[in-house]
Design a protein around this motif. Structure first.
Motif, PDB file in Angstrom:
ATOM      1  N   LYS A   3      -1.416  12.558  11.735  1.00  8.82           N
ATOM      2  CA  LYS A   3      -2.882  12.047  10.921  1.00  8.82           C
ATOM      3  C   LYS A   3      -2.263  11.293   9.218  1.00  8.82           C
ATOM      4  O   LYS A   3      -1.775  12.406   8.788  1.00  8.82           O
ATOM      5  N   VAL A   4      -2.816  10.354   9.249  1.00  7.99           N
ATOM      6  CA  VAL A   4      -2.036   9.569   7.446  1.00  7.99           C
ATOM      7  C   VAL A   4      -3.356   9.782   7.363  1.00  7.99           C
ATOM      8  O   VAL A   4      -4.488   8.575   8.227  1.00  7.99           O
ATOM      9  N   MET A   5      -3.868  10.280   5.706  1.00  8.23           N
ATOM     10  CA  MET A   5      -4.498   9.726   5.445  1.00  8.23           C
ATOM     11  C   MET A   5      -4.803  10.158   3.898  1.00  8.23           C
ATOM     12  O   MET A   5      -3.563  10.049   3.067  1.00  8.23           O
ATOM     13  N   MET A   6      -5.202   8.564   3.438  1.00 15.09           N
ATOM     14  CA  MET A   6      -4.848   8.203   2.059  1.00 15.09           C
ATOM     15  C   MET A   6      -6.201   7.773   1.039  1.00 15.09           C
ATOM     16  O   MET A   6      -7.021   6.963   1.727  1.00 15.09           O
ATOM     17  N   TYR A   7      -6.269   8.329   0.011  1.00 15.13           N
ATOM     18  CA  TYR A   7      -7.102   7.435  -0.810  1.00 15.13           C
ATOM     19  C   TYR A   7      -7.232   6.755  -1.598  1.00 15.13           C
ATOM     20  O   TYR A   7      -5.987   6.542  -1.373  1.00 15.13           O
ATOM     21  N   SER A   8      -7.598   5.461  -1.602  1.00 14.08           N
ATOM     22  CA  SER A   8      -7.248   4.559  -1.745  1.00 14.08           C
ATOM     23  C   SER A   8      -8.055   3.957  -3.105  1.00 14.08           C
ATOM     24  O   SER A   8      -9.518   3.800  -2.831  1.00 14.08           O
TER      25      SER A   8
END
Length: 87
Positions: A3-8
Protein backbone atom coordinates in the motif's frame (compact mmCIF):
# COMPACT_ATOMS: atom_id res chain seq x y z
CA UNK A 1 2.03 -4.70 -4.08
CA UNK A 2 2.44 -2.78 -0.84
CA UNK A 3 0.00 0.00 0.00
CA UNK A 4 1.20 3.51 -0.85
CA UNK A 5 0.07 6.48 1.24
CA UNK A 6 1.06 10.07 0.60
CA UNK A 7 0.49 13.23 2.59
CA UNK A 8 -0.19 15.88 -0.02
CA UNK A 9 -1.71 19.29 -0.83
CA UNK A 10 -4.05 20.28 -3.64
CA UNK A 11 -1.39 22.41 -5.33
CA UNK A 12 2.01 20.75 -4.99
CA UNK A 13 4.30 20.13 -7.97
CA UNK A 14 6.50 17.76 -5.95
CA UNK A 15 3.44 15.72 -4.97
CA UNK A 16 2.44 15.52 -8.64
CA UNK A 17 5.94 14.39 -9.65
CA UNK A 18 6.01 11.78 -6.88
CA UNK A 19 2.65 10.44 -8.03
CA UNK A 20 3.86 10.23 -11.64
CA UNK A 21 6.98 8.33 -10.59
CA UNK A 22 4.99 5.90 -8.46
CA UNK A 23 2.49 5.29 -11.26
CA UNK A 24 5.33 4.70 -13.71
CA UNK A 25 6.52 1.94 -11.35
CA UNK A 26 3.15 0.21 -11.45
CA UNK A 27 1.33 1.77 -8.50
CA UNK A 28 -2.34 2.10 -9.39
CA UNK A 29 -3.71 3.25 -6.03
CA UNK A 30 -2.27 5.95 -3.82
CA UNK A 31 -4.07 6.87 -0.62
CA UNK A 32 -3.74 10.64 -0.41
CA UNK A 33 -4.15 12.49 2.86
CA UNK A 34 -4.71 16.13 2.02
CA UNK A 35 -3.17 18.34 4.69
CA UNK A 36 -4.70 21.54 3.33
CA UNK A 37 -8.33 20.40 3.32
CA UNK A 38 -8.60 18.14 6.37
CA UNK A 39 -8.25 19.80 9.77
CA UNK A 40 -5.52 18.33 11.94
CA UNK A 41 -3.83 16.28 9.25
CA UNK A 42 -0.79 18.57 8.97
CA UNK A 43 -0.11 18.14 12.69
CA UNK A 44 -0.66 14.38 12.32
CA UNK A 45 1.85 14.29 9.47
CA UNK A 46 4.43 16.32 11.40
CA UNK A 47 4.08 14.09 14.45
CA UNK A 48 4.27 10.90 12.43
CA UNK A 49 7.12 11.87 10.09
CA UNK A 50 9.01 14.60 11.93
CA UNK A 51 8.83 16.69 8.76
CA UNK A 52 6.84 19.74 7.71
CA UNK A 53 6.87 19.50 3.91
CA UNK A 54 4.84 17.49 1.41
CA UNK A 55 4.83 15.03 -0.05
CA UNK A 56 5.54 12.56 2.73
CA UNK A 57 5.31 9.05 1.35
CA UNK A 58 4.78 5.71 3.05
CA UNK A 59 5.10 2.39 1.28
CA UNK A 60 3.63 -0.25 3.53
CA UNK A 61 4.90 0.69 7.00
CA UNK A 62 8.10 2.28 5.64
CA UNK A 63 8.40 6.06 5.65
CA UNK A 64 10.18 6.81 2.38
CA UNK A 65 10.26 10.58 2.91
CA UNK A 66 9.65 13.27 0.34
CA UNK A 67 10.05 13.48 -3.42
CA UNK A 68 13.85 13.73 -3.36
CA UNK A 69 14.01 10.66 -1.09
CA UNK A 70 11.68 8.77 -3.44
CA UNK A 71 13.83 9.61 -6.47
CA UNK A 72 17.01 8.55 -4.63
CA UNK A 73 15.39 5.27 -3.58
CA UNK A 74 14.35 4.61 -7.18
CA UNK A 75 17.78 5.54 -8.55
CA UNK A 76 19.46 3.18 -6.06
CA UNK A 77 17.16 0.31 -7.09
CA UNK A 78 15.24 0.15 -3.82
CA UNK A 79 11.81 1.37 -4.92
CA UNK A 80 10.59 -1.65 -6.89
CA UNK A 81 11.49 -4.17 -4.14
CA UNK A 82 9.82 -1.94 -1.53
CA UNK A 83 6.69 -1.75 -3.65
CA UNK A 84 6.72 -5.53 -3.90
CA UNK A 85 7.47 -5.58 -7.62
CA UNK A 86 9.81 -8.16 -9.05
CA UNK A 87 13.05 -6.30 -9.68
Amino acid sequence: MNKVMMYSRQICPYCDMAERLLRSRGVDQIEKIMIDTNAGTREQMMTRTGRRTVPQIYIGETHVGGFDDLVALDRDGGLSPLLGNVA
